[in-house]
Design an enzyme around this catalytic site. Structure first.
Site, short mmCIF file in Angstrom:
data_model
loop_
_atom_site.label_atom_id
_atom_site.label_comp_id
_atom_site.label_asym_id
_atom_site.label_seq_id
_atom_site.Cartn_x
_atom_site.Cartn_y
_atom_site.Cartn_z
N HIS A 28 -3.94 1.94 -2.15
CA HIS A 28 -3.63 0.54 -2.38
C HIS A 28 -4.74 -0.35 -1.82
O HIS A 28 -5.63 0.12 -1.11
CB HIS A 28 -2.30 0.15 -1.72
CG HIS A 28 -1.09 0.64 -2.47
ND1 HIS A 28 -0.56 1.90 -2.27
CD2 HIS A 28 -0.33 0.06 -3.43
CE1 HIS A 28 0.48 2.05 -3.07
NE2 HIS A 28 0.64 0.96 -3.78
N LYS A 70 -2.53 -4.31 2.06
CA LYS A 70 -1.19 -3.72 2.17
C LYS A 70 -0.94 -3.32 3.62
O LYS A 70 -1.78 -2.68 4.26
CB LYS A 70 -1.06 -2.50 1.26
CG LYS A 70 0.36 -1.94 1.21
CD LYS A 70 0.53 -0.94 0.08
CE LYS A 70 1.93 -0.35 0.06
NZ LYS A 70 2.97 -1.40 -0.15
#
Length: 254
Positions: free
Chosen positions: A143, A147
């Site tokens: 990600h 995040k």
């Protein structure tokens, strides 16, 4: 993600934007949501009062943080609004409060709202059921750098599905973040690796590996719109349902 949700609602012919909520002190508070996003006015002012916004809504789409989500669950139940939760990183204490709210309202919660990911979850469960513990299971996810939780909610969904397929306790089988002299891999465990960097939207691999061969199940998201569309579908599906704690498998009929 919030901006993507707003654009998705505005583009829909099945819903309208009733309100936008931000945390107290955010610079968008008191501004028109469209202008704050750098576009034309939408006629919806951003507020830090969730109850005021929820009272005007039939559904609340929530991609925030665990502490905010449990507060929103109680308020959405009070407003009798469908609560669609895409928030990840929640612990048992958060889930207990969400379950309590689900006695009075429709709550649809998933670590990932996309059709492709939920199909991947079902596939991971089926493959794990077909293979014995001689096949090691590893979940690898990537990600963007912003995040804050790891493993991702989607990675945990995939690991839980694999554990269900093998009929083993997920918490007992889970291994995260190996480092140092860990020794050989313990048979039957489900490993997790998290990558963070750049603007990666979301990539998930479920690897089944044994002597001489591997099976890799993969999903790659290139646009957050897929999550927003899934959340919108969940909000519409929840209308008229009985109170309860649902997930995207229910929405998609899987």
């Amino acid at each position: 993600m919030g901006q993507m949700l707003i654009r998705t609602v505005m583009a829909s012919d099945k819903a309208r934007l009733a309100g936008c909520v931000e945390r107290a002190g955010h610079p968008w508070i008191g501004r028109d949501a469209g202008e704050a996003m750098g576009g034309a006015p939408l006629g919806v002012v951003v507020t830090d009062d969730p109850l005021q916004a929820f009272a005007r809504a039939q559904a609340v789409i929530d991609f925030t943080a665990p502490a905010a989500t449990v507060e929103f669950a109680a308020l959405a139940a009070q407003a009798r609004a469908v609560h669609v939760i895409g928030t990840t990183g929640m612990g048992p204490e958060h889930l207990a409060r969400i379950d309590a709210a689900a006695h009075h309202a429709v709550i649809i919660r998933a670590g990932n709202m996309s059709l492709g990911v939920n199909l991947l979850v079902k596939l991971a469960e089926k493959v794990a059921r077909a293979l014995d513990a001689d096949w090691d299971i590893e979940v690898v996810e990537a990600h963007h750098r912003m995040k804050v939780d790891a493993p991702s909610g989607t990675a945990l969904m995939l690991g839980q599905a694999a554990a269900a397929g093998r009929d083993v306790d997920f918490d007992g089988a889970r291994v995260s973040g190996r480092d140092g002299m860990t020794g050989p891999r313990e048979r039957g465990t489900i490993g997790f690796s998290a990558i963070r960097g750049g603007d990666i939207v979301g990539e998930h691999d479920v690897i089944f590996a044994t002597e001489g061969e591997r099976i890799v199940l993969r999903h790659i998201a290139t646009d957050r719109a897929t999550f927003a569309r899934g959340a919108m579908a969940a909000a519409l599906w929840g209308q008229g349902r009985k109170p309860g704690h649902y997930d995207m498998m229910d929405v998609l009929g899987l």
